[in-house]
Write a protein that holds these residues in place. Structure first.
Motif, PDB file in Angstrom:
ATOM      1  N   MET A 110     -23.913  -2.926   4.147  1.00 20.03           N
ATOM      2  CA  MET A 110     -24.346  -2.661   5.512  1.00 20.03           C
ATOM      3  C   MET A 110     -23.204  -2.210   6.418  1.00 20.03           C
ATOM      4  O   MET A 110     -23.351  -2.188   7.634  1.00 20.03           O
ATOM      5  N   GLY A 111     -22.074  -1.857   5.854  1.00 17.32           N
ATOM      6  CA  GLY A 111     -20.956  -1.380   6.661  1.00 17.32           C
ATOM      7  C   GLY A 111     -19.812  -2.368   6.677  1.00 17.32           C
ATOM      8  O   GLY A 111     -19.290  -2.752   5.628  1.00 17.32           O
ATOM      9  N   ASP A 112     -19.434  -2.804   7.874  1.00 18.44           N
ATOM     10  CA  ASP A 112     -18.319  -3.740   7.996  1.00 18.44           C
ATOM     11  C   ASP A 112     -18.723  -5.185   7.733  1.00 18.44           C
ATOM     12  O   ASP A 112     -17.865  -6.032   7.492  1.00 18.44           O
ATOM     13  N   ASP A 113     -20.019  -5.463   7.814  1.00 19.96           N
ATOM     14  CA  ASP A 113     -20.490  -6.847   7.711  1.00 19.96           C
ATOM     15  C   ASP A 113     -21.020  -7.163   6.312  1.00 19.96           C
ATOM     16  O   ASP A 113     -21.837  -6.427   5.755  1.00 19.96           O
ATOM     17  N   TYR A 114     -20.554  -8.260   5.798  1.00 16.03           N
ATOM     18  CA  TYR A 114     -21.000  -8.802   4.506  1.00 16.03           C
ATOM     19  C   TYR A 114     -22.325  -9.525   4.737  1.00 16.03           C
ATOM     20  O   TYR A 114     -22.438 -10.364   5.642  1.00 16.03           O
ATOM     21  N   THR A 115     -23.343  -9.194   3.961  1.00 13.91           N
ATOM     22  CA  THR A 115     -24.684  -9.733   4.179  1.00 13.91           C
ATOM     23  C   THR A 115     -25.318 -10.192   2.870  1.00 13.91           C
ATOM     24  O   THR A 115     -24.727 -10.070   1.793  1.00 13.91           O
TER      25      THR A 115
ATOM     26  N   LEU B 101     -32.573 -16.303  -0.276  1.00 12.10           N
ATOM     27  CA  LEU B 101     -31.506 -15.724   0.535  1.00 12.10           C
ATOM     28  C   LEU B 101     -32.003 -15.358   1.928  1.00 12.10           C
ATOM     29  O   LEU B 101     -31.325 -15.603   2.934  1.00 12.10           O
ATOM     30  N   VAL B 102     -33.172 -14.743   2.004  1.00 10.99           N
ATOM     31  CA  VAL B 102     -33.735 -14.393   3.314  1.00 10.99           C
ATOM     32  C   VAL B 102     -33.977 -15.656   4.134  1.00 10.99           C
ATOM     33  O   VAL B 102     -33.664 -15.714   5.333  1.00 10.99           O
ATOM     34  N   TYR B 103     -34.513 -16.665   3.499  1.00 10.03           N
ATOM     35  CA  TYR B 103     -34.779 -17.930   4.194  1.00 10.03           C
ATOM     36  C   TYR B 103     -33.496 -18.534   4.754  1.00 10.03           C
ATOM     37  O   TYR B 103     -33.437 -18.930   5.934  1.00 10.03           O
ATOM     38  N   LEU B 104     -32.461 -18.621   3.918  1.00 13.39           N
ATOM     39  CA  LEU B 104     -31.212 -19.237   4.371  1.00 13.39           C
ATOM     40  C   LEU B 104     -30.560 -18.418   5.476  1.00 13.39           C
ATOM     41  O   LEU B 104     -30.000 -18.974   6.430  1.00 13.39           O
TER      42      LEU B 104
ATOM     43  N   THR C 236     -30.111 -19.863   9.442  1.00 11.92           N
ATOM     44  CA  THR C 236     -28.804 -20.028  10.080  1.00 11.92           C
ATOM     45  C   THR C 236     -28.456 -18.917  11.067  1.00 11.92           C
ATOM     46  O   THR C 236     -27.526 -19.067  11.865  1.00 11.92           O
ATOM     47  N   GLY C 237     -29.159 -17.792  10.982  1.00 14.17           N
ATOM     48  CA  GLY C 237     -28.816 -16.652  11.808  1.00 14.17           C
ATOM     49  C   GLY C 237     -27.548 -15.960  11.352  1.00 14.17           C
ATOM     50  O   GLY C 237     -26.898 -15.252  12.127  1.00 14.17           O
ATOM     51  N   LYS C 238     -27.201 -16.133  10.091  1.00 15.49           N
ATOM     52  CA  LYS C 238     -25.979 -15.544   9.530  1.00 15.49           C
ATOM     53  C   LYS C 238     -26.318 -14.745   8.276  1.00 15.49           C
ATOM     54  O   LYS C 238     -27.361 -14.952   7.660  1.00 15.49           O
ATOM     55  N   LEU C 239     -25.401 -13.849   7.923  1.00 14.74           N
ATOM     56  CA  LEU C 239     -25.521 -13.013   6.723  1.00 14.74           C
ATOM     57  C   LEU C 239     -26.686 -12.032   6.787  1.00 14.74           C
ATOM     58  O   LEU C 239     -27.085 -11.448   5.775  1.00 14.74           O
TER      59      LEU C 239
ATOM     60  N   LEU D  55     -24.984 -20.504  -0.006  1.00 12.54           N
ATOM     61  CA  LEU D  55     -24.811 -21.844   0.558  1.00 12.54           C
ATOM     62  C   LEU D  55     -23.355 -22.102   0.902  1.00 12.54           C
ATOM     63  O   LEU D  55     -23.041 -22.699   1.941  1.00 12.54           O
ATOM     64  N   GLU D  56     -22.454 -21.660   0.034  1.00 10.63           N
ATOM     65  CA  GLU D  56     -21.020 -21.816   0.310  1.00 10.63           C
ATOM     66  C   GLU D  56     -20.594 -20.958   1.499  1.00 10.63           C
ATOM     67  O   GLU D  56     -19.837 -21.413   2.363  1.00 10.63           O
ATOM     68  N   GLU D  57     -21.054 -19.734   1.546  1.00 13.19           N
ATOM     69  CA  GLU D  57     -20.714 -18.853   2.661  1.00 13.19           C
ATOM     70  C   GLU D  57     -21.213 -19.422   3.988  1.00 13.19           C
ATOM     71  O   GLU D  57     -20.538 -19.307   5.022  1.00 13.19           O
TER      72      GLU D  57
END
Length: 235
Positions: free
Chosen positions: A176-181, A94-97, A101-104, A38-40
């Motif tokens: 997942m590499g360079d991206d924080y998820t 987590l999957v829902y959020l 939002t289309g993020k993470l 939620l903070e992210e």
């Protein structure tokens, strides 16, 4: 203003602002996953501290939202089709959020499913095994003093899982590499928790998993993580 009256939990823990996400949790390895997400994501939310025991997670009001009587759980007043939705199980939340939002979570379908594989790796492996390790290592050590098998079984399985994670993180910034998820968010609180809550750093040979340790430090350095780890705060 959103009407959350159909959720009995709001009678015991009233929403000050029913138009934002209601979080019911504790700052445990599972609980902080959702506050961190939620903070992210920068989503507005209201945190309710739900203690263990009959007046908290086992109360009829809480069980009405999560029949399993475990934190975390949420109510989103702006769920699918604009209708309120209640959710439980940290991985599902987590999957829902992320999808809301289309993020993470990656937009590419193949990468998205790979991310979900690692979320399930934590949910089915790291969480349960580390939890059992902590139980026998710290909380039930006296009960198995004459039988080391349970403690050794879960210690060794936890170390096996750490070796898988270490191999994955070699030459990677994040799972997942360079991206924080959400794969990172669901996993690192348990790596931290096995040390902070269970005192298991030496027993699990954390020094033997350098890629995991470097990744953990990267995750913990994030401002949203530092804030989310303290939510819900003590009254």
């Amino acid at each position: 203003m959103a009407d959350l009256s159909s959720f009995p939990i709001t009678q015991k823990w009233p929403a000050k602002n029913p138009d934002i996400i209601q979080l019911y949790s504790l700052p445990t390895p599972n609980g902080v996953k959702v506050s961190i997400a939620l903070e992210e994501l920068g989503l507005a939310y209201e945190a309710h501290r739900i203690e263990f025991g009959p007046e908290g997670v086992k109360s009829p009001e809480f069980v009405s939202l999560n029949p399993n009587g475990r934190i975390p759980a949420i109510i989103d007043p702006n769920g699918p089709d604009g209708k309120p939705i209640g959710l439980f199980e940290s991985g599902a939340i987590l999957v829902y959020l992320a999808e809301k939002t289309g993020k993470l979570i990656p937009a590419d379908p193949a990468a998205r499913y790979e991310t979900l594989c690692w979320v399930m790796f934590q949910m089915s492996g790291v969480g349960p095994m580390f939890g059992q390790f902590g139980h026998f290592h710290k909380f039930a050590a006296d009960k198995v003093a004459n039988n080391p098998y349970p403690a050794e079984r879960y210690r060794d399985e936890s170390k096996r899982l750490l070796s898988i994670l270490d191999a994955r993180l070699k030459d990677r910034q994040f799972i997942m590499g360079d991206d924080y998820t959400i794969a990172d968010i669901t996993t690192f609180p348990w790596i931290r928790g096995a040390d902070v809550f269970y005192g298991g750093r030496e027993a699990l040979d954390y020094a033997g998993f350098p890629a995991v340790m470097a990744w953990l430090e990267r995750c913990l350095a994030r401002p949203a993580v530092q804030k989310g780890l303290e939510i819900p705060a003590k009254a």
